[in-house]
Design a protein around this motif. Structure first.
Motif, PDB file in Angstrom:
ATOM      1  N   GLU A  34       0.837  -1.211   0.000  1.00  0.00           N
ATOM      2  CA  GLU A  34       0.000   0.000   0.000  1.00  0.00           C
ATOM      3  C   GLU A  34       0.870   1.259   0.000  1.00  0.00           C
ATOM      4  OE1 GLU A  34      -2.870   2.530   2.939  1.00  0.00           O
ATOM      5  OE2 GLU A  34      -2.544   0.417   3.410  1.00  0.00           O
ATOM      6  N   LYS A  35       1.899   1.273   0.844  1.00  0.00           N
ATOM      7  CA  LYS A  35       2.787   2.429   0.919  1.00  0.00           C
ATOM      8  C   LYS A  35       3.467   2.664  -0.430  1.00  0.00           C
ATOM      9  CE  LYS A  35       6.736   4.254   3.429  1.00  0.00           C
ATOM     10  NZ  LYS A  35       8.113   3.932   3.149  1.00  0.00           N
ATOM     11  N   ARG A  45       0.951   3.974  -2.999  1.00  0.00           N
ATOM     12  CA  ARG A  45       0.613   5.394  -2.788  1.00  0.00           C
ATOM     13  C   ARG A  45       1.725   6.294  -3.319  1.00  0.00           C
ATOM     14  NH1 ARG A  45      -4.143   5.695  -1.025  1.00  0.00           N
ATOM     15  NH2 ARG A  45      -4.989   4.330   0.564  1.00  0.00           N
ATOM     16  N   GLU A  46       2.967   5.908  -3.058  1.00  0.00           N
ATOM     17  CA  GLU A  46       4.098   6.665  -3.595  1.00  0.00           C
ATOM     18  C   GLU A  46       4.091   6.614  -5.123  1.00  0.00           C
ATOM     19  OE1 GLU A  46       7.476   4.865  -1.692  1.00  0.00           O
ATOM     20  OE2 GLU A  46       6.985   5.738   0.267  1.00  0.00           O
ATOM     21  N   THR A  63      -1.914  11.771  -9.779  1.00  0.00           N
ATOM     22  CA  THR A  63      -3.231  11.237  -9.423  1.00  0.00           C
ATOM     23  C   THR A  63      -4.283  11.503 -10.487  1.00  0.00           C
ATOM     24  OG1 THR A  63      -3.650  13.254  -8.146  1.00  0.00           O
ATOM     25  CG2 THR A  63      -2.815  11.325  -6.929  1.00  0.00           C
ATOM     26  N   ALA A 120      -3.588   4.258  -7.526  1.00  0.00           N
ATOM     27  CA  ALA A 120      -4.216   4.771  -6.300  1.00  0.00           C
ATOM     28  C   ALA A 120      -5.386   3.877  -5.884  1.00  0.00           C
ATOM     29  CB  ALA A 120      -4.685   6.211  -6.503  1.00  0.00           C
ATOM     30  N   ALA A 176      -3.984   0.818  -4.265  1.00  0.00           N
ATOM     31  CA  ALA A 176      -3.553   1.138  -2.900  1.00  0.00           C
ATOM     32  C   ALA A 176      -4.758   1.206  -1.973  1.00  0.00           C
ATOM     33  CB  ALA A 176      -2.784   2.460  -2.876  1.00  0.00           C
ATOM     34  N   GLU A 219      -5.553  -1.054   1.342  1.00  0.00           N
ATOM     35  CA  GLU A 219      -5.881  -0.423   2.621  1.00  0.00           C
ATOM     36  C   GLU A 219      -7.185  -1.004   3.172  1.00  0.00           C
ATOM     37  OE1 GLU A 219      -6.250   4.063   4.455  1.00  0.00           O
ATOM     38  OE2 GLU A 219      -6.941   3.721   2.401  1.00  0.00           O
TER      39      GLU A 219
END
Length: 174
Positions: free
Chosen positions: A123-124, A127-128, A135, A144, A147, A151
């Motif tokens: 997930e981290k 997101r990066e 985005t 995204a 991710a 989450e």
């Protein structure tokens, strides 16, 4: 006579002799095939299923080889994999130089907890990656969303494991 536990394998074999050995073997092979279909190495799946089907959840290399009709080298390779993924551990038999391969307590809980750690890392990174891709771009939106899915999955897994502990207590399983 006092049971010293020095020949726990014999006790295991005696209990298994009382069962339909062919039916146990069919179960082990069927479950191993399902684990293999899900992505586990074939021999590791067979060894894991055999350990799971043993009353003590632990067997020596010789016992595994005999039960599965495989070589010591095949047992060694399978156990190495299962140890790496924290599904079994190696313990020294009291008064012996032989190792026993033991299933972890709360195996499935531990497996899902480790999976949760992997999901956190993914997930981290995702997101990066979404920020790097932008985005507003199709790729950034896709990453995204992935991710966000991890989450969500992570939160659901943690809640599910809490419910499992409660359910396990209700069933008197630990």
């Amino acid at each position: 006579m006092v049971d010293t536990g020095l020949d726990a394998g014999t006790d295991e074999r005696d209990r298994l002799d009382e069962r339909d050995g062919e039916a146990v073997s069919r179960f082990v092979e069927r479950f191993a095939a399902q684990l293999t279909d899900a992505g586990m190495q074939r021999m590791a799946a067979r060894v894991f299923a055999q350990l799971l089907a043993s009353d003590g959840g632990a067997m020596t290399s010789a016992e595994l080889g005999e039960a599965l009709q495989i070589s010591p080298a095949a047992v060694s390779g399978a156990v190495s994999y299962l140890t790496q993924v924290n599904m079994v551990s190696r313990e020294r038999e009291p008064g012996s130089r032989r190792d026993r391969y033991v299933l972890h307590n709360e195996l499935w809980y531990e497996t899902f907890t480790r999976r949760d750690q992997v999901l956190s890392l993914w997930e981290k990174t995702l997101r990066e990656g979404a920020a790097t891709l932008g985005t507003g771009s199709p790729a950034g939106e896709r990453v995204a969303e992935t991710a966000a899915f991890f989450e969500f999955l992570q939160g659901e897994t943690l809640a599910m494991m809490d419910r499992w502990r409660d359910h396990r207590k209700k069933l008197g399983l630990g």
